[in-house]
Design a protein around this motif. Structure first.
Motif, PDB file in Angstrom:
ATOM      1  N   ASP A 123      48.451  55.475  32.478  1.00 17.67           N
ATOM      2  CA  ASP A 123      49.238  54.920  33.589  1.00 17.67           C
ATOM      3  C   ASP A 123      48.469  54.993  34.899  1.00 17.67           C
ATOM      4  O   ASP A 123      48.505  54.057  35.705  1.00 17.67           O
ATOM      5  CB  ASP A 123      50.571  55.664  33.730  1.00 17.67           C
ATOM      6  N   ARG A 124      47.780  56.116  35.126  1.00  9.49           N
ATOM      7  CA  ARG A 124      47.003  56.256  36.371  1.00  9.49           C
ATOM      8  C   ARG A 124      45.934  55.192  36.467  1.00  9.49           C
ATOM      9  O   ARG A 124      45.736  54.577  37.519  1.00  9.49           O
ATOM     10  CB  ARG A 124      46.358  57.642  36.441  1.00  9.49           C
ATOM     11  N   LYS A 125      45.236  54.950  35.367  1.00  9.38           N
ATOM     12  CA  LYS A 125      44.146  53.966  35.359  1.00  9.38           C
ATOM     13  C   LYS A 125      44.684  52.553  35.591  1.00  9.38           C
ATOM     14  O   LYS A 125      44.108  51.775  36.360  1.00  9.38           O
ATOM     15  CB  LYS A 125      43.382  54.028  34.024  1.00  9.38           C
ATOM     16  N   ILE A 126      45.775  52.209  34.919  1.00 13.04           N
ATOM     17  CA  ILE A 126      46.370  50.876  35.060  1.00 13.04           C
ATOM     18  C   ILE A 126      46.877  50.663  36.480  1.00 13.04           C
ATOM     19  O   ILE A 126      46.630  49.626  37.108  1.00 13.04           O
ATOM     20  CB  ILE A 126      47.526  50.683  34.042  1.00 13.04           C
ATOM     21  N   HIS A 127      47.622  51.660  37.000  1.00 14.47           N
ATOM     22  CA  HIS A 127      48.147  51.557  38.364  1.00 14.47           C
ATOM     23  C   HIS A 127      47.016  51.360  39.363  1.00 14.47           C
ATOM     24  O   HIS A 127      47.090  50.493  40.241  1.00 14.47           O
ATOM     25  CB  HIS A 127      48.937  52.821  38.739  1.00 14.47           C
ATOM     26  N   PHE A 128      45.980  52.193  39.238  1.00 14.40           N
ATOM     27  CA  PHE A 128      44.888  52.115  40.214  1.00 14.40           C
ATOM     28  C   PHE A 128      44.215  50.747  40.146  1.00 14.40           C
ATOM     29  O   PHE A 128      43.951  50.129  41.186  1.00 14.40           O
ATOM     30  CB  PHE A 128      43.837  53.211  39.960  1.00 14.40           C
ATOM     31  N   TRP A 129      43.969  50.253  38.959  1.00 14.54           N
ATOM     32  CA  TRP A 129      43.286  48.957  38.807  1.00 14.54           C
ATOM     33  C   TRP A 129      44.126  47.842  39.434  1.00 14.54           C
ATOM     34  O   TRP A 129      43.606  46.995  40.176  1.00 14.54           O
ATOM     35  CB  TRP A 129      43.031  48.672  37.327  1.00 14.54           C
ATOM     36  N   LYS A 130      45.439  47.840  39.162  1.00 11.11           N
ATOM     37  CA  LYS A 130      46.317  46.783  39.680  1.00 11.11           C
ATOM     38  C   LYS A 130      46.403  46.835  41.208  1.00 11.11           C
ATOM     39  O   LYS A 130      46.330  45.808  41.883  1.00 11.11           O
ATOM     40  CB  LYS A 130      47.722  46.910  39.067  1.00 11.11           C
ATOM     41  N   PHE A 131      46.567  48.033  41.738  1.00  8.83           N
ATOM     42  CA  PHE A 131      46.714  48.171  43.186  1.00  8.83           C
ATOM     43  C   PHE A 131      45.408  47.825  43.902  1.00  8.83           C
ATOM     44  O   PHE A 131      45.416  47.166  44.943  1.00  8.83           O
ATOM     45  CB  PHE A 131      47.132  49.605  43.540  1.00  8.83           C
ATOM     46  N   LYS A 132      44.298  48.276  43.350  1.00 12.13           N
ATOM     47  CA  LYS A 132      42.982  47.998  43.947  1.00 12.13           C
ATOM     48  C   LYS A 132      42.712  46.490  43.942  1.00 12.13           C
ATOM     49  O   LYS A 132      42.253  45.923  44.933  1.00 12.13           O
ATOM     50  CB  LYS A 132      41.902  48.746  43.153  1.00 12.13           C
ATOM     51  N   LYS A 133      43.012  45.848  42.827  1.00  7.07           N
ATOM     52  CA  LYS A 133      42.795  44.400  42.695  1.00  7.07           C
ATOM     53  C   LYS A 133      43.667  43.641  43.692  1.00  7.07           C
ATOM     54  O   LYS A 133      43.204  42.708  44.357  1.00  7.07           O
ATOM     55  CB  LYS A 133      43.135  43.977  41.260  1.00  7.07           C
ATOM     56  N   ALA A 134      44.936  44.034  43.805  1.00  8.86           N
ATOM     57  CA  ALA A 134      45.847  43.373  44.741  1.00  8.86           C
ATOM     58  C   ALA A 134      45.387  43.559  46.180  1.00  8.86           C
ATOM     59  O   ALA A 134      45.422  42.620  46.985  1.00  8.86           O
ATOM     60  CB  ALA A 134      47.261  43.919  44.563  1.00  8.86           C
ATOM     61  N   ALA A 135      44.928  44.760  46.507  1.00  6.13           N
ATOM     62  CA  ALA A 135      44.454  45.044  47.868  1.00  6.13           C
ATOM     63  C   ALA A 135      43.242  44.192  48.222  1.00  6.13           C
ATOM     64  O   ALA A 135      43.093  43.737  49.356  1.00  6.13           O
ATOM     65  CB  ALA A 135      44.130  46.528  48.008  1.00  6.13           C
ATOM     66  N   GLU A 136      42.383  43.971  47.233  1.00  2.00           N
ATOM     67  CA  GLU A 136      41.178  43.142  47.460  1.00  2.00           C
ATOM     68  C   GLU A 136      41.551  41.669  47.636  1.00  2.00           C
ATOM     69  O   GLU A 136      40.990  40.970  48.477  1.00  2.00           O
ATOM     70  CB  GLU A 136      40.209  43.306  46.292  1.00  2.00           C
ATOM     71  N   GLN A 137      42.499  41.194  46.837  1.00  3.02           N
ATOM     72  CA  GLN A 137      42.894  39.788  46.887  1.00  3.02           C
ATOM     73  C   GLN A 137      43.687  39.429  48.133  1.00  3.02           C
ATOM     74  O   GLN A 137      43.608  38.309  48.635  1.00  3.02           O
ATOM     75  CB  GLN A 137      43.795  39.454  45.680  1.00  3.02           C
ATOM     76  N   ALA A 138      44.486  40.372  48.608  1.00  2.00           N
ATOM     77  CA  ALA A 138      45.456  40.087  49.667  1.00  2.00           C
ATOM     78  C   ALA A 138      44.780  39.732  50.990  1.00  2.00           C
ATOM     79  O   ALA A 138      43.764  40.318  51.363  1.00  2.00           O
ATOM     80  CB  ALA A 138      46.374  41.290  49.858  1.00  2.00           C
ATOM     81  N   ASP A 139      45.386  38.781  51.685  1.00  2.00           N
ATOM     82  CA  ASP A 139      44.972  38.497  53.057  1.00  2.00           C
ATOM     83  C   ASP A 139      45.512  39.573  53.990  1.00  2.00           C
ATOM     84  O   ASP A 139      44.930  39.844  55.036  1.00  2.00           O
ATOM     85  CB  ASP A 139      45.509  37.131  53.490  1.00  2.00           C
ATOM     86  N   LEU A 140      46.636  40.170  53.584  1.00  2.00           N
ATOM     87  CA  LEU A 140      47.240  41.228  54.384  1.00  2.00           C
ATOM     88  C   LEU A 140      48.078  42.132  53.485  1.00  2.00           C
ATOM     89  O   LEU A 140      48.703  41.665  52.537  1.00  2.00           O
ATOM     90  CB  LEU A 140      48.121  40.615  55.480  1.00  2.00           C
TER      91      LEU A 140
END
Length: 367
Positions: A123-140
């Motif tokens: 769960d930690r690995k999946i959460h981190f990957w999803k959040f990191k990816k979203a943070a990179e993609q987001a304009d804000l």
């Protein structure tokens, strides 16, 4: 503007992320009717039905297929010419077309990083990957507290300039003046004590219910608890059984939002000694209900509680006990703190939150 939302939590979650999603869309739909708001999901549910009745809020079914939320939802939003896609729970779709669309993501907390012991390795690995990816993609990125903003900077290595803090509000039921007759009916329905302290939230280790139970041991102060039970509940129940506190601690289930709002108003004190929160909506609910709050001096909780809540060290039940007794035996102090806190909590009202959200949408569109 046409704003598309990931509607998974809006339709599927009863509390937490579901409440955040529904409140956000309701506030925007009410205060900024000039925009269009489109919720994408595989299906609708009864949740948020009254919000979907607003003329500027609609539902669209995500394109069918495996992992459609990850691979189809973003393209679906582009297909309807949405100006913005807003992921409401730390995630954004993974695939997009070349068509221009601004991307915003709300991140509520990074508790899985701060308290890894509460999560499985997977769960930690999946959460981190999803959040990191979203943070990179987001304009804000929208953070729901200054604490969460600092955690995003620290753990996800995001520049501060990319993050805006917009606080959460709470359900309108907590701001309504329910009749004395209704309050009496709720008191009778749940067989509530004449006076009691209240704790609301998932019954899990991080929320620290056991230290409240330890704090009331040796007093005659009743405690009412409302929250989903996890395996941690057994630990609390074992302590209650061992120390013959069964008549002093009352667990309630199947409580509606309107009933919960009434129970907050009936309580003398709201006690919330959590070790860590992304924001702490129950504190806001209590303050709008004119109920004084005792909470932790950690994480974002002073942000939510303001100057007139009472703060404790959540690791020491003796401190919790002393502060409970202080307020329990001092009605004028309870009333003073409740009145001052009601002034403070207005910063979390719907109009203010809506204005801040609209401002962020306009800002991202101007870039």
């Amino acid at each position: 503007m046409k704003i598309a939302f990931d509607g998974k939590r809006f339709f599927n979650n009863s509390s937490g992320l579901g409440n955040y999603s529904r409140d956000l869309v309701r506030i925007l739909g009410t205060y900024f009717p000039e925009n269009q708001y489109v919720l994408f999901n595989k299906n609708q549910s009864e949740k948020g039905k009254e919000i979907l009745s607003l003329p500027n809020v609609s539902f669209l079914e995500t394109s069918k297929g495996n992992f459609s939320r990850q691979f189809k939802m973003g393209k679906d939003a582009q297909q309807i010419n949405a100006d913005i896609f807003h992921g409401l729970s730390g995630e954004l779709p993974l695939e997009w077309t070349e068509k221009p669309i601004k991307k915003i993501v709300t991140i509520h907390d990074l508790i899985f990083m701060r308290f890894p012991q509460y999560y499985s390795f997977f769960d930690r690995k999946i959460h981190f990957w999803k959040f990191k990816k979203a943070a990179e993609q987001a304009d804000l990125i929208i953070a729901i507290s200054e604490q969460t903003k600092q955690d995003i900077i620290h753990y996800l290595k995001v520049p501060e300039s990319k993050i805006k803090v917009i606080y959460q509000g709470c359900h309108k039921a907590f701001k309504e003046n329910q009749s004395a007759q209704y309050l009496i009916s709720i008191k009778e329905k749940f067989n509530l004590p004449e006076r009691f302290i209240l704790n609301v939230g998932t019954i899990e280790e991080r929320k620290n219910l056991l230290n409240i139970v330890k704090a009331i041991q040796g007093t005659e102060i009743p405690l009412v608890v409302i929250g989903k039970k996890t395996k941690y509940y057994k630990k609390v129940q074992n302590f209650i059984d061992k120390n013959a506190l069964q008549r002093q601690v009352l667990f309630l289930e199947n409580v509606s939002m309107e009933e919960l709002a009434a129970i907050y108003k009936l309580a003398d004190i709201f006690v919330y000694p959590s070790f860590f929160e992304g924001f702490g909506i129950p504190i806001i609910e209590a303050l709008f209900s004119k109920t004084p709050v005792i909470t932790s001096n950690l994480s974002c909780l002073p942000e939510a509680g303001g100057e007139d809540s009472v703060y404790i060290n959540p690791h020491h039940f003796e401190d919790i006990k002393a502060k409970i007794l202080f307020l329990w035996n001092n009605e004028s102090e309870r009333n003073r703190r409740a009145a001052k806190s009601l002034e403070f909590v207005q910063k979390f009202n719907d109009k203010e939150i809506g204005k801040n959200l609209q401002s962020v949408y306009q800002e991202v569109m101007s870039k």
